[in-house]
Design an enzyme around this catalytic site. Structure first.
Site, mmCIF file in Angstrom:
data_model
loop_
_atom_site.group_PDB
_atom_site.id
_atom_site.type_symbol
_atom_site.label_atom_id
_atom_site.label_comp_id
_atom_site.label_asym_id
_atom_site.label_seq_id
_atom_site.Cartn_x
_atom_site.Cartn_y
_atom_site.Cartn_z
ATOM 1 N N GLN A 184 -19.469 -48.557 -51.627
ATOM 2 C CA GLN A 184 -17.986 -47.946 -51.242
ATOM 3 C C GLN A 184 -16.646 -48.681 -52.541
ATOM 4 O OE1 GLN A 184 -16.150 -49.004 -47.232
ATOM 5 N NE2 GLN A 184 -15.412 -50.402 -48.366
ATOM 6 N N SER A 230 -11.828 -50.851 -53.036
ATOM 7 C CA SER A 230 -10.691 -51.916 -53.498
ATOM 8 C C SER A 230 -10.547 -51.753 -55.130
ATOM 9 C CB SER A 230 -11.537 -53.098 -53.258
ATOM 10 O OG SER A 230 -11.853 -53.517 -51.582
ATOM 11 N N SER A 258 -20.332 -53.353 -53.852
ATOM 12 C CA SER A 258 -21.199 -54.067 -53.391
ATOM 13 C C SER A 258 -21.951 -53.160 -53.632
ATOM 14 C CB SER A 258 -21.113 -54.746 -51.526
ATOM 15 O OG SER A 258 -20.377 -55.558 -51.091
ATOM 16 N N GLU A 283 -16.956 -50.139 -40.704
ATOM 17 C CA GLU A 283 -16.866 -51.476 -41.167
ATOM 18 C C GLU A 283 -16.538 -52.669 -40.325
ATOM 19 O OE1 GLU A 283 -15.567 -53.126 -45.113
ATOM 20 O OE2 GLU A 283 -14.658 -51.798 -44.337
#
Length: 745
Positions: free
Chosen positions: A481, A484, A516, A599
């Site tokens: 993902q 961020s 991650s 999520e």
């Protein structure tokens, strides 16, 4: 919703609420307040004057006997329905002896003493008698020819001044304890200076009163009485907490300071959000305790949790309500102190929570757990049989073929639309999950793919769905993902990664962080700004990025455990074709919200980087601390927290089954679960002493591994939205507190 979750419970709560609004407006409550400085006769007169004029209406509507058998004048319901009514009466702080009376009748009914039932229950249900329960010992008895001769004094007894009957424990001269029912004339009620300024309290004194055998409750134990007290006073505590939450939030929405409502300040938002969380935890605990009493199943465990959680929630919420109001909340003129006094009284009457926590710890160390599951309605049986047959066929397949069939049949994420899921209703989802678990079938590990699939199903083109969803649902694609950024973590709308239009697609440049498993991922979902002049949440587009594309550079980050899970990802003129744009250009925020919801739901269902209660129990045993009273106190509180966390998930599922949108509660579940995991891990680490200075790899044993778990747990309240941001979401979405104006809008 309150304690009850069914439509019938909602209707009952609404009916009681309307009654309270008619008969207990603020002037009526204020008229019942006894002068705290008064003593003796003045106080007694003030409390007696609070006996409500609406008492006959309570009886006429059956509210005094909701929980009693019909043959004794009751309505034939259970203590769960009584708890629903008591919560509403507590929310309104309705004057009079309603709660003491229904508690007394519940205790008498539980004793199963035919004489007492026939003599007293019809009057208590019909409104001709009022009652109270004495929580403390003090009365003594000696056996006589005509019954039990009782002497002594006990108290405080909430509502005791106006009680016609008092249920109390008696220490008998042969060394045992029994419970009795005293009738007015057999005892004197001496007024006490009570903390509760509305209900009052008394000391009950008997002088050689002869209690006939029919009112000696030999079938009642102290544990039985305490269980009912925990449920009924716990329900009243929920009502107190509910009033405090609603009142504080309303004030925060309207009270203006520094140019706007105080509810826009994060400190106020967080306080109100935590009040709501405490309320929901208390409701879950009391709901479960009431059902345990009805079923006679694991009553000490469930009611012990309620006795620990609900009174503290009421006290905390009442205190914080005063704090939110500031100076006005501290005055006698505001009602906040009346609720605070009621909360303190409930906690005092239920006794030392440390004793209950120690008891819960003992049950847990002995191996007792209380796992709750859904009771499916009868109409679900045909669907359950059909699903069970299909899953039995899947269980007979080899592992690889089974995974293919799970994905192809829509079993992996059944809530998705067909053919990717089963377009399953909440009920069907519950049945599928239950039957897969019963068949010991574990689906493929999707990782972040579980968050990607809903967005692709909702916004992807037919070609994107065909290309990505089957392989994702089989667990064959590893996703990351790319949301961020160094300057846009929880503030995702502040991202700066740019995507510029080029022939056939887009060129993306920017930096992502905290990604991650990016070093292993084949594909990434990426948010980039495609219109720099648009407002913050507009002008953002959702892309699918092939991680092997030239210009993608992944740099692993070593976290504080020494592992490399997170990564920095640098995007340097990375080309993404138009075919890999998900949803409309500049509408990526809407697509991302689907991902973020998935999520947070995932993170609210048990995912943890730290330790859990079973592992903590193993550590306590391993360290030889199972008998330490201080350890048991802390351990019992964490066991109660873990149980309530599971109950919150169950109640959220039940809400979805009843058609209530429970999406916003995912933030509550995520926050409660992550903070609980941290507390468990920190507590276990604290038990290690000097051994906490050492650590070890996974599988190194319960002691050597604990420090590593503690280090890992720090990520729990950061990933998926920090605690602080989630508290803002709870305050804004569930309590209606105002948002801060966003820069750039």
């Amino acid at each position: 919703m309150g304690i009850g979750l069914t439509e019938e419970h909602e209707e009952l709560a609404a009916s009681v609420r309307r009654l309270a609004e008619r008969h207990a407006p603020r002037p009526v409550v204020r008229a019942a307040v006894a002068d705290e400085r008064a003593v003796g006769r003045d106080l007694e007169q003030a409390v007696r004057a609070a006996t409500p004029a609406y008492w006959p209406e309570l009886a006429g509507q059956g509210l005094l006997g909701l929980h009693l058998p019909e043959e004794h004048g009751g309505q034939g319901f259970t203590v769960l329905e009584l708890a629903v009514a008591v919560e509403e009466m507590g929310r309104a702080l309705v004057p009079g002896p309603y709660v003491p009376t229904v508690l007394a009748s519940a205790v008498i009914a539980a004793a199963g003493a035919p004489g007492a039932e026939r003599e007293l229950l019809p009057g208590l249900a019909g409104g001709t008698l009022t009652g109270a329960v004495c929580p403390a010992a003090g009365l003594t008895g000696r056996r006589g020819d005509d019954g039990l001769v009782v002497d002594g004094a006990a108290g405080p007894v909430p509502g005791g001044l106006t009680a016609d009957v008092v249920v109390a424990p008696v220490t008998v001269d042969d060394g045992g304890e029994t419970w009795i029912v005293l009738r007015r004339g057999e005892f004197d009620a001496e007024p006490l200076n009570a903390v509760d300024a509305v209900r009052g309290a008394a000391r009950v004194r008997a002088r050689d009163a002869v209690v006939p055998a029919g009112r000696v409750l030999t079938g009642l134990t102290a544990r039985d009485a305490r269980a009912l007290t925990a449920v009924i006073l716990g329900a009243e505590a929920c009502g107190v907490a509910a009033w405090a939450v609603e009142t504080a939030a309303s004030y925060a929405r309207t009270r203006e300071q520094f140019g706007g409502p105080i509810g826009r300040f994060q400190g106020v938002k967080h306080k109100c959000a935590r009040m709501l969380i405490e309320l929901e935890r208390a409701r879950a605990a009391v709901w479960d305790a009431a059902q345990a009493v009805v079923a006679g199943d694991q009553v000490p465990y469930a009611t012990g949790v309620a006795a620990v959680v609900a009174p503290d929630a009421a006290v905390t919420c009442a205190q914080d309500c005063i704090q939110v109001h500031g100076g006005i909340g501290y005055t006698y003129e505001h009602d906040a102190h009346l609720y605070y006094r009621r909360a303190l009284t409930i906690r005092a009457v239920l006794g030392r929570a440390a004793d209950e926590r120690a008891s819960i710890a003992g049950l847990a160390l002995a191996g007792e757990t209380r796992e709750r599951d859904l009771d499916l309605p009868p109409e679900a049986e045909p669907l359950r049989r059909e699903i069970r047959e299909r899953i039995a066929g899947l269980a007979a397949l080899g592992e690889r073929e089974r995974i293919r069939e799970l994905a192809a049949g829509g079993w992996v994420q059944p809530h998705l639309p067909r053919p990717w899921g089963r377009d399953a209703s909440p009920l069907e989802q519950v049945i599928i999950h239950r039957e897969l678990r019963a068949a010991a079938i574990t689906g493929p590990y999707l990782g972040i793919g579980a968050w990607v699939a809903p967005s692709l199903a909702a916004y992807g083109t037919p070609e994107q769905r065909e290309r990505f969803l089957p392989a994702t649902l089989r667990g064959e694609l590893v996703w990351c993902q790319l949301f961020s950024e160094p300057g846009a973590g929880s503030d995702l709308a502040g991202l700066r990664t740019r995507a510029e239009r080029v022939d056939g697609g887009w060129r993306i440049s920017g930096q992502k962080i905290w990604t991650s498993l990016a070093q292993h991922a084949q594909w990434g979902i990426c948010l980039a700004r495609t219109d720099p002049d648009a407002p913050r949440r507009e002008g953002i587009t959702y892309f699918l990025v092939d991680m092997a594309t030239p210009g993608v550079e992944v740099r692993p980050l070593t976290d504080l455990t020494g592992a490399e899970v997170f990564n920095e990802v640098f995007l340097d003129e990375v080309f993404v074709p138009d075919a890999l744009v998900v949803g409309p250009v500049n509408a990526g925020w809407r697509v991302a919200r689907v991902t973020l919801t998935a999520e947070r739901v995932n993170l609210s269902t048990g995912w943890q980087l730290g330790a859990d209660v079973p592992r903590l129990l193993d550590l306590v045993r391993d360290l030889g601390l199972a008998g330490d009273p201080v350890v048991r106190d802390g351990l019992g509180g964490l066991v109660a927290d873990a149980h309530v966390f599971a109950l919150l998930g169950l109640r959220a599922t039940l809400k979805r089954l009843s058609g209530v949108d429970a999406a916003a509660t995912a933030n509550v579940g995520k926050l409660v679960g992550m903070e609980h995991g941290q507390r468990v891990t920190e507590y276990g680490f604290g038990l290690l002493g000097a051994e906490g200075a050492l650590t070890g790899p996974p599988g190194a044993g319960p002691r050597a591994e604990w420090t590593r778990l503690l280090l890992a747990s720090r990520a729990m309240t950061i990933g998926g939205g920090t605690t602080e941001v989630n508290l803002n979401v709870i305050a804004e979405r569930l309590l209606g507190l105002p948002r801060d104006p966003e820069p750039g809008r």
